[in-house]
Enzyme design. Structure first.
Site, mmCIF file in Angstrom:
data_model
loop_
_atom_site.group_PDB
_atom_site.id
_atom_site.type_symbol
_atom_site.label_atom_id
_atom_site.label_comp_id
_atom_site.label_asym_id
_atom_site.label_seq_id
_atom_site.Cartn_x
_atom_site.Cartn_y
_atom_site.Cartn_z
ATOM 1 N N HIS A 102 0.829 -1.207 0.000
ATOM 2 C CA HIS A 102 0.000 0.000 0.000
ATOM 3 C C HIS A 102 0.866 1.260 0.000
ATOM 4 O O HIS A 102 0.601 2.200 -0.763
ATOM 5 C CB HIS A 102 -0.904 0.006 1.231
ATOM 6 C CG HIS A 102 -1.683 1.277 1.397
ATOM 7 N ND1 HIS A 102 -2.898 1.498 0.781
ATOM 8 C CD2 HIS A 102 -1.408 2.414 2.103
ATOM 9 C CE1 HIS A 102 -3.345 2.706 1.098
ATOM 10 N NE2 HIS A 102 -2.468 3.278 1.902
ATOM 11 N N GLU A 103 1.893 1.287 0.847
ATOM 12 C CA GLU A 103 2.762 2.463 0.893
ATOM 13 C C GLU A 103 3.521 2.644 -0.415
ATOM 14 O O GLU A 103 3.764 3.770 -0.858
ATOM 15 C CB GLU A 103 3.732 2.356 2.072
ATOM 16 C CG GLU A 103 3.064 2.291 3.438
ATOM 17 C CD GLU A 103 2.052 3.413 3.667
ATOM 18 O OE1 GLU A 103 2.241 4.521 3.105
ATOM 19 O OE2 GLU A 103 1.066 3.183 4.387
ATOM 20 N N HIS A 106 1.524 4.516 -2.904
ATOM 21 C CA HIS A 106 1.675 5.975 -2.837
ATOM 22 C C HIS A 106 2.921 6.423 -3.602
ATOM 23 O O HIS A 106 2.912 7.470 -4.264
ATOM 24 C CB HIS A 106 1.775 6.427 -1.383
ATOM 25 C CG HIS A 106 0.488 6.346 -0.630
ATOM 26 N ND1 HIS A 106 -0.675 6.908 -1.101
ATOM 27 C CD2 HIS A 106 0.185 5.784 0.573
ATOM 28 C CE1 HIS A 106 -1.662 6.690 -0.229
ATOM 29 N NE2 HIS A 106 -1.163 6.007 0.785
#
Length: 238
Positions: A102-103, A106
């Site tokens: 998920h990070e 980004h």
């Protein structure tokens, strides 16, 4: 707005917001706790997953570092750093893999110039000032009683609070898109077998719901402020 025995009925918005936030937080912690105990078949750590995803997308200017705390994971576009908490960085659990991916989602957003992320980054200073000064301005306005200065301070406070809430709303598409990108990367890079997909989705969905809850609570509080102070400028002391 008061009813009956001087009870402010608008507090119902605050209570509902608190309940939504608490439930979302509880669910996130429970889901993470469950899947941080489930080892992934890939046996890759959060750091290794992040490295694989970044390299697969041709991203070499983003560093990965461990950070203290629990669920403190984040990506900082200012210094291009993926920070993974202690429970994620060296863990091979399904939860760790999902959060690390998920990070990196980004980081991919930043790399491709994803507009909502750029908008959120630009909005950060405004949101910070809004969250810090909104309530002090409203309280000072109330202390001053009624009058032009009092009303002006309250209205400024409400506008600042609206900016903070706007930031929370802008954050939603950014977070959901990062989770979508995470699942795409986990599949395309053969990091998670098909049997672990649903577990990773549950972790990411629970995390996303905390942002939805925060935005909902902010909107409810904003509605309360409008109900409390709408038309206040027309009042005068008796």
């Amino acid at each position: 707005m008061y009813y009956g025995y001087g009870i402010d009925i608008t507090y119902v918005f605050v209570i509902i917001g608190m309940l939504i936030t608490l439930i979302a937080s509880w669910r996130m912690k429970a889901t993470f706790k469950k899947y941080e105990r489930v080892p992934s078949v890939s046996n890759l750590t959060g750091r290794e997953v992040a490295e694989r995803i970044l390299r697969a997308n041709g991203i070499y200017d983003v560093s990965i570092r461990p950070i203290a705390g629990r669920l403190t994971d984040h990506y900082d576009p200012r210094d291009k750093t993926v920070s993974l908490s202690e429970a994620i960085y060296g863990s091979t659990s399904v939860a760790a893999i999902a959060v690390a991916a998920h990070e990196c989602g980004h980081a991919i957003q930043d790399n491709v110039g994803y507009v909502p992320l750029n908008l959120r980054s630009a909005f950060v200073p405004v949101a910070n000032w809004g969250s810090k000064l909104a309530w002090p301005m409203i309280v000072i306005g109330l202390i001053l009683g009624y009058g032009n200065m009092s009303n002006l301070l309250i209205q400024i406070g409400i506008v600042m609070y609206m900016m903070a809430v706007a930031f929370q709303i802008i954050t939603l598409p950014v977070e959901f898109d990062a989770s979508r990108r995470a699942m795409v990367e986990l599949k395309s890079n053969n990091i998670l077998p098909s049997g672990e997909d649903s577990s990773a989705r549950k972790v990411l969905f629970a995390a996303a719901m905390t942002y939805v809850a925060a935005a909902a609570a902010g909107v409810l509080q904003m509605i309360r402020l409008f109900l409390l102070f709408n038309g206040r400028g027309g009042r005068r002391r008796g």
